[in-house]
Design an enzyme around this catalytic site. Structure first.
Site, short mmCIF file in Angstrom:
data_model
loop_
_atom_site.label_atom_id
_atom_site.label_comp_id
_atom_site.label_asym_id
_atom_site.label_seq_id
_atom_site.Cartn_x
_atom_site.Cartn_y
_atom_site.Cartn_z
N GLN A 160 -88.92 26.99 4.80
CA GLN A 160 -89.02 28.02 3.75
C GLN A 160 -88.60 29.36 4.32
O GLN A 160 -89.01 29.77 5.40
CB GLN A 160 -90.45 28.07 3.22
CG GLN A 160 -90.69 29.13 2.16
CD GLN A 160 -91.18 30.44 2.74
OE1 GLN A 160 -92.00 30.45 3.66
NE2 GLN A 160 -90.69 31.55 2.21
N TYR A 162 -87.55 33.64 3.56
CA TYR A 162 -87.48 34.83 2.72
C TYR A 162 -86.19 35.54 3.11
O TYR A 162 -85.82 35.52 4.29
CB TYR A 162 -88.65 35.78 3.00
CG TYR A 162 -90.00 35.24 2.61
CD1 TYR A 162 -90.37 35.15 1.27
CD2 TYR A 162 -90.93 34.86 3.57
CE1 TYR A 162 -91.62 34.67 0.92
CE2 TYR A 162 -92.18 34.38 3.23
CZ TYR A 162 -92.51 34.29 1.89
OH TYR A 162 -93.75 33.82 1.55
N HIS A 302 -96.06 30.70 -7.29
CA HIS A 302 -96.67 30.89 -5.97
C HIS A 302 -98.17 30.57 -6.04
O HIS A 302 -98.99 31.19 -5.37
CB HIS A 302 -96.46 32.34 -5.52
CG HIS A 302 -96.22 32.52 -4.04
ND1 HIS A 302 -94.98 32.79 -3.52
CD2 HIS A 302 -97.05 32.51 -2.98
CE1 HIS A 302 -95.07 32.93 -2.20
NE2 HIS A 302 -96.32 32.76 -1.85
N ASP A 333 -94.57 23.45 -8.70
CA ASP A 333 -95.86 23.53 -8.00
C ASP A 333 -96.77 24.52 -8.69
O ASP A 333 -96.39 25.21 -9.63
CB ASP A 333 -95.68 23.85 -6.50
CG ASP A 333 -95.40 25.32 -6.21
OD1 ASP A 333 -95.58 26.17 -7.10
OD2 ASP A 333 -94.99 25.62 -5.07
N GLY A 335 -101.29 24.69 -8.95
CA GLY A 335 -102.43 24.13 -9.69
C GLY A 335 -102.50 22.62 -9.71
O GLY A 335 -103.27 22.06 -10.49
N ILE A 336 -101.73 21.94 -8.86
CA ILE A 336 -101.78 20.47 -8.87
C ILE A 336 -102.94 20.02 -7.99
O ILE A 336 -102.91 20.17 -6.77
CB ILE A 336 -100.42 19.89 -8.43
CG1 ILE A 336 -99.40 20.26 -9.50
CG2 ILE A 336 -100.50 18.37 -8.23
CD1 ILE A 336 -97.98 20.01 -9.16
N MET A 337 -103.96 19.52 -8.62
CA MET A 337 -105.22 19.20 -7.93
C MET A 337 -105.59 17.73 -8.08
O MET A 337 -106.70 17.35 -7.72
CB MET A 337 -106.36 20.04 -8.52
CG MET A 337 -106.37 21.46 -8.05
SD MET A 337 -106.75 21.57 -6.28
CE MET A 337 -105.73 22.93 -5.84
#
Ligand SMILES: Cc1cc2nc3c(=O)[nH]c(=O)nc-3n(C[C@H](O)[C@H](O)[C@H](O)COP(=O)(O)O)c2cc1C
Length: 406
Positions: A160, A162, A302, A333, A335-337
């Protein structure tokens, strides 16, 4: 009135009902084994890690509304359930960038992972390697690209990035990724400026953690975490070792508010492998970026840690897939729990999902074994959801489809 017939109790039957196993002497081990959901794992993580660290992982920006909405959207997924299909064999595999993964759940880049657990990034990458999944190392990682490649040579790894204020700094980390066998670059674009993390400010979070008077109380409460911190390597942004600038200046150099879409074209000219753009939050941007020769887009806010009022990625997913899904791979992506959250996103058209907090909770609860347990919980839920919704493979999951309730 019907009565049951009574008889003399059978001793062998009574005996066979007794569970003779001794309770575990390690209370955490027992609880970990009993953990059913990622929430259960998060609860254990909370008890094992200093509050300021747990909050850093769990928290979002400003009022944390974006994160709450992101979670809520997953709670409203409703599958188009089909019954009486032969679901005796379930195949969760999918191809990502042309290569197979066992299940379309990848590890999102997270900065400073060794703060959550002293082994940090290699522990997560090792689970990715064992389970045939993809691990994305953050620019802000506490393990350098070279160290990660050495620790887990067989992992499928993405880096990843920036776009930094000085392009030469970006080039230096791109070179590290290239030299160490990273397959793809994940360009994060939702950080023109840092998000406002009020929870961290209230907690007085500093990187690295400062030793103050109240640290003594914190150590007394979570001694093992602190012992691990003090007895393992220095916490630092490993890709920037040897920089001649103080680390406190790093944030200002990493986020460049003047970045525009031209930088994707620049990146295309200096990196020949796949480019994935992470942090796209509108259909318009997805369309524009898909034209720039990239291979993938991660719809992401994010995890609600940057802009606290953007669109919910899951809610724009079907439209983005419809618009550009045939040109670039669309991932999501935030909040995938659970395995069902992941399955829901796939049913709505995502090629794969990324998880962040979920695996960090696993790491905080029990290091590498905790991360592995998170994947196993998600896999169980994912497979069970496939069978119960009447799909035997990923193509059928997408064909059956799902919707988000109003
Ligand atoms: C503690 C933490 C650190 C993160 N650091 C980075 C990072 O360095 N670079 C990045 O692109 N995203 C970073 N993210 C965002 C994740 O890549 C991902 O988008 C997010 O975690 C997904 O939401 P989830 O945590 O609800 O799964 C971070 C997330 C967390 C929780």
């Amino acid at each position: 009135m019907i009565r049951s017939t009574r008889k003399f109790p059978s001793l062998p039957y009574f005996w066979s009902l007794i569970d003779w196993s001794l309770p575990s002497l390690n209370p955490y081990k027992g609880r970990l084994l009993r953990a059913q959901t990622i929430e259960d794992i998060a609860q254990i993580a909370k008890e094992r890690t200093p509050e300021v660290v747990f909050d850093y992982v769990e928290g979002g920006a400003v009022d944390e509304i974006a994160y709450a909405r992101t979670r809520n959207a997953f709670n409203r997924i409703e599958f188009n359930t089909r019954v009486m299909r032969d679901v005796s064999k379930i195949d969760t595999s999918e191809k990502i960038l042309g290569k197979e993964v066992d299940i379309p759940i990848c590890f999102a880049p997270t900065g400073y992972t060794r703060l959550m657990h002293h082994v940090g990034e290699p522990a997560v990458a090792n689970v990715a390697s064992k389970k045939n999944l993809i691990y994305a190392l953050s620019t802000m990682g506490t393990t350098s690209p070279a160290e990660l490649a050495e620790a887990v040579p067989n992992s499928r790894r993405w880096f990843q990035l920036y776009i930094m204020k000085n392009r030469s700094d970006s080039l230096a980390v791109i070179k590290q990724a290239k030299d160490n066998g990273f397959e793809a670059l994940v360009l994060t674009v939702d950080t023109p400026v840092p998000g406002l993390r009020y929870r961290d400010n209230r907690n007085g979070l500093t990187v690295p953690p400062k030793i103050r008077l109240n640290t003594v109380f914190a150590i007394a409460r979570k001694p093992i975490w602190w012992l691990n911190l003090f007895t393992t390597g220095k916490l630092e942004f490993a890709a920037f070792r040897g920089w001649d600038k103080p680390l406190s200046e790093l944030g200002g150099l990493i986020f460049d508010p003047s970045t525009t879409m031209k930088e994707i074209t620049w990146l295309r000219s200096v990196w020949k492998g796949p480019i994935i753009v992470k942090g796209v939050q509108s259909v318009e941007d997805a369309k524009a970026i898909a034209k720039l020769g990239v291979q993938g887009i991660i719809l992401s806010n994010h995890g609600g840690r940057q802009f606290d009022r953007g669109q919910v990625p899951l809610e724009i997913l079907p439209e983005v897939v419809k618009a550009v899904g045939n040109k670039v791979e669309i991932y999501i992506d935030g909040g995938i729990m659970s395995g069902l959250d992941a399955l829901g996103a796939i049913a709505l058209g995502a090629k794969a999902v990324f998880i962040g907090r979920a695996y960090l909770y696993g790491a905080m609860a029990n290091g590498e074994a905790g991360v592995e347990q998170v994947i196993e919980i998600m896999r169980k839920e994912f497979e069970n959801g496939m069978a119960l919704s009447g799909a035997t493979n990923i193509a059928e999951v997408r064909k059956n489809g799902a919707r988000i309730r109003n």
